[in-house]
Design a protein around this motif. Structure first.
Motif, PDB file in Angstrom:
ATOM      1  N   LEU A 182     -30.167 -21.465 -10.121  1.00 57.64           N
ATOM      2  CA  LEU A 182     -29.654 -22.772 -10.551  1.00 57.64           C
ATOM      3  C   LEU A 182     -28.134 -22.820 -10.525  1.00 57.64           C
ATOM      4  O   LEU A 182     -27.549 -23.844 -10.169  1.00 57.64           O
ATOM      5  N   VAL A 183     -27.495 -21.729 -10.914  1.00 58.63           N
ATOM      6  CA  VAL A 183     -26.031 -21.684 -10.922  1.00 58.63           C
ATOM      7  C   VAL A 183     -25.485 -21.933  -9.519  1.00 58.63           C
ATOM      8  O   VAL A 183     -24.478 -22.608  -9.350  1.00 58.63           O
ATOM      9  N   LYS A 184     -26.171 -21.422  -8.530  1.00 54.39           N
ATOM     10  CA  LYS A 184     -25.728 -21.589  -7.138  1.00 54.39           C
ATOM     11  C   LYS A 184     -26.037 -22.990  -6.611  1.00 54.39           C
ATOM     12  O   LYS A 184     -25.313 -23.499  -5.761  1.00 54.39           O
ATOM     13  N   ALA A 185     -27.105 -23.619  -7.113  1.00 57.71           N
ATOM     14  CA  ALA A 185     -27.569 -24.891  -6.558  1.00 57.71           C
ATOM     15  C   ALA A 185     -27.034 -26.122  -7.287  1.00 57.71           C
ATOM     16  O   ALA A 185     -26.958 -27.196  -6.704  1.00 57.71           O
ATOM     17  N   MET A 186     -26.669 -25.983  -8.555  1.00 61.11           N
ATOM     18  CA  MET A 186     -26.264 -27.151  -9.346  1.00 61.11           C
ATOM     19  C   MET A 186     -24.818 -27.536  -9.094  1.00 61.11           C
ATOM     20  O   MET A 186     -23.962 -26.674  -8.896  1.00 61.11           O
ATOM     21  N   PRO A 187     -24.558 -28.840  -9.165  1.00 65.85           N
ATOM     22  CA  PRO A 187     -23.168 -29.304  -9.047  1.00 65.85           C
ATOM     23  C   PRO A 187     -22.341 -28.805 -10.243  1.00 65.85           C
ATOM     24  O   PRO A 187     -22.865 -28.620 -11.342  1.00 65.85           O
ATOM     25  N   LYS A 188     -21.076 -28.624 -10.031  1.00 64.41           N
ATOM     26  CA  LYS A 188     -20.186 -28.129 -11.086  1.00 64.41           C
ATOM     27  C   LYS A 188     -20.168 -29.052 -12.299  1.00 64.41           C
ATOM     28  O   LYS A 188     -20.014 -28.594 -13.420  1.00 64.41           O
ATOM     29  N   SER A 189     -20.350 -30.348 -12.079  1.00 62.95           N
ATOM     30  CA  SER A 189     -20.342 -31.286 -13.204  1.00 62.95           C
ATOM     31  C   SER A 189     -21.504 -31.021 -14.173  1.00 62.95           C
ATOM     32  O   SER A 189     -21.364 -31.148 -15.373  1.00 62.95           O
ATOM     33  N   ILE A 190     -22.640 -30.597 -13.653  1.00 59.67           N
ATOM     34  CA  ILE A 190     -23.795 -30.258 -14.484  1.00 59.67           C
ATOM     35  C   ILE A 190     -23.557 -28.895 -15.157  1.00 59.67           C
ATOM     36  O   ILE A 190     -23.881 -28.705 -16.329  1.00 59.67           O
ATOM     37  N   LEU A 191     -22.986 -27.969 -14.416  1.00 54.02           N
ATOM     38  CA  LEU A 191     -22.722 -26.636 -14.979  1.00 54.02           C
ATOM     39  C   LEU A 191     -21.736 -26.680 -16.147  1.00 54.02           C
ATOM     40  O   LEU A 191     -21.783 -25.828 -17.024  1.00 54.02           O
ATOM     41  N   LYS A 192     -20.869 -27.708 -16.160  1.00 55.70           N
ATOM     42  CA  LYS A 192     -19.916 -27.855 -17.260  1.00 55.70           C
ATOM     43  C   LYS A 192     -20.618 -28.103 -18.594  1.00 55.70           C
ATOM     44  O   LYS A 192     -20.034 -27.891 -19.650  1.00 55.70           O
ATOM     45  N   LEU A 193     -21.859 -28.554 -18.556  1.00 60.13           N
ATOM     46  CA  LEU A 193     -22.610 -28.793 -19.792  1.00 60.13           C
ATOM     47  C   LEU A 193     -22.986 -27.481 -20.491  1.00 60.13           C
ATOM     48  O   LEU A 193     -23.391 -27.488 -21.640  1.00 60.13           O
ATOM     49  N   LYS A 194     -22.872 -26.365 -19.772  1.00 63.39           N
ATOM     50  CA  LYS A 194     -23.136 -25.027 -20.292  1.00 63.39           C
ATOM     51  C   LYS A 194     -24.555 -24.859 -20.836  1.00 63.39           C
ATOM     52  O   LYS A 194     -24.782 -24.229 -21.846  1.00 63.39           O
ATOM     53  N   LEU A 195     -25.531 -25.455 -20.159  1.00 64.18           N
ATOM     54  CA  LEU A 195     -26.929 -25.304 -20.535  1.00 64.18           C
ATOM     55  C   LEU A 195     -27.516 -24.015 -19.973  1.00 64.18           C
ATOM     56  O   LEU A 195     -28.593 -23.602 -20.359  1.00 64.18           O
ATOM     57  N   ILE A 196     -26.815 -23.433 -19.047  1.00 61.17           N
ATOM     58  CA  ILE A 196     -27.289 -22.199 -18.405  1.00 61.17           C
ATOM     59  C   ILE A 196     -26.428 -21.054 -18.865  1.00 61.17           C
ATOM     60  O   ILE A 196     -25.253 -21.115 -18.950  1.00 61.17           O
TER      61      ILE A 196
END
Length: 172
Positions: free
Chosen positions: A158-172
């Motif tokens: 998921l870290v590789k596939a998700m957009p950075k804007s989603i990763l900023k939510l720090k759910l992973i």
């Protein structure tokens, strides 16, 4: 210590035992949820009515309305299952870990192991303040601060596939 991908670097033994801990707790949550989902007669009403904790009036109050009880049962059944599934697969593991900590905290608030608190549903042993819920909660906190799902788990993908804007939510 962190590497350039912002993921922790552990020894093989550390990774192994942190993943084993995550899998064991994930299995426990998923199984508890599945047992409840598969039993159409299961309800948390007796457990809530037996509350002796600091928020017992809140928990007992939840039992007074059938619609509220249906929602509580649904959230408990599926919440446990989804937390367990997330931990087992390493998918949205941070969110699953926080969910598990929340469930265990609520269970402890409802049924703390205080001296003199007598419950209809017996404990598996004699506890003084620290019971199995707090032990498992502490283990989940360990998993929260020593994450493994980006090493072994779906979160790695998921870290590789998700957009950075989603990763900023720090759910992973």
């Amino acid at each position: 210590m962190k590497n350039s991908e912002n993921c922790c670097v552990y020894t093989k033994a550390q990774i192994t035992w942190l993943v084993v801990l995550r899998l064991f707790i994930g299995w426990h949550f998923m199984y508890e949820g599945l047992v409840k989902i598969m039993n159409p007669k299961w309800t948390s009403m007796a457990y809530l009515l037996d509350s002796k904790g600091p928020a017992s009036s809140f928990f007992i109050g939840l039992t007074q309305d059938p619609a509220t009880m249906n929602l509580v049962n649904l959230c408990n059944e599926w919440g446990l299952f989804l937390v367990g599934l997330g931990l087992l697969t390493g998918c949205l593991s941070k969110l699953s870990t926080i969910g598990g900590i929340t469930f265990l905290g609520i269970y402890y608030l409802s049924h703390p192991s205080f001296i003199g608190a007598g419950y209809i549903m017996p404990f598996e042993g004699t506890y003084l303040w620290i019971d199995k819920n707090l032990v498992e909660l502490a283990a989940l906190v360990v998993l929260l601060v020593f994450p493994t799902s980006k090493i072994i788990g779906i979160d790695r993908l998921l870290v590789k596939a998700m957009p950075k804007s989603i990763l900023k939510l720090k759910l992973i």
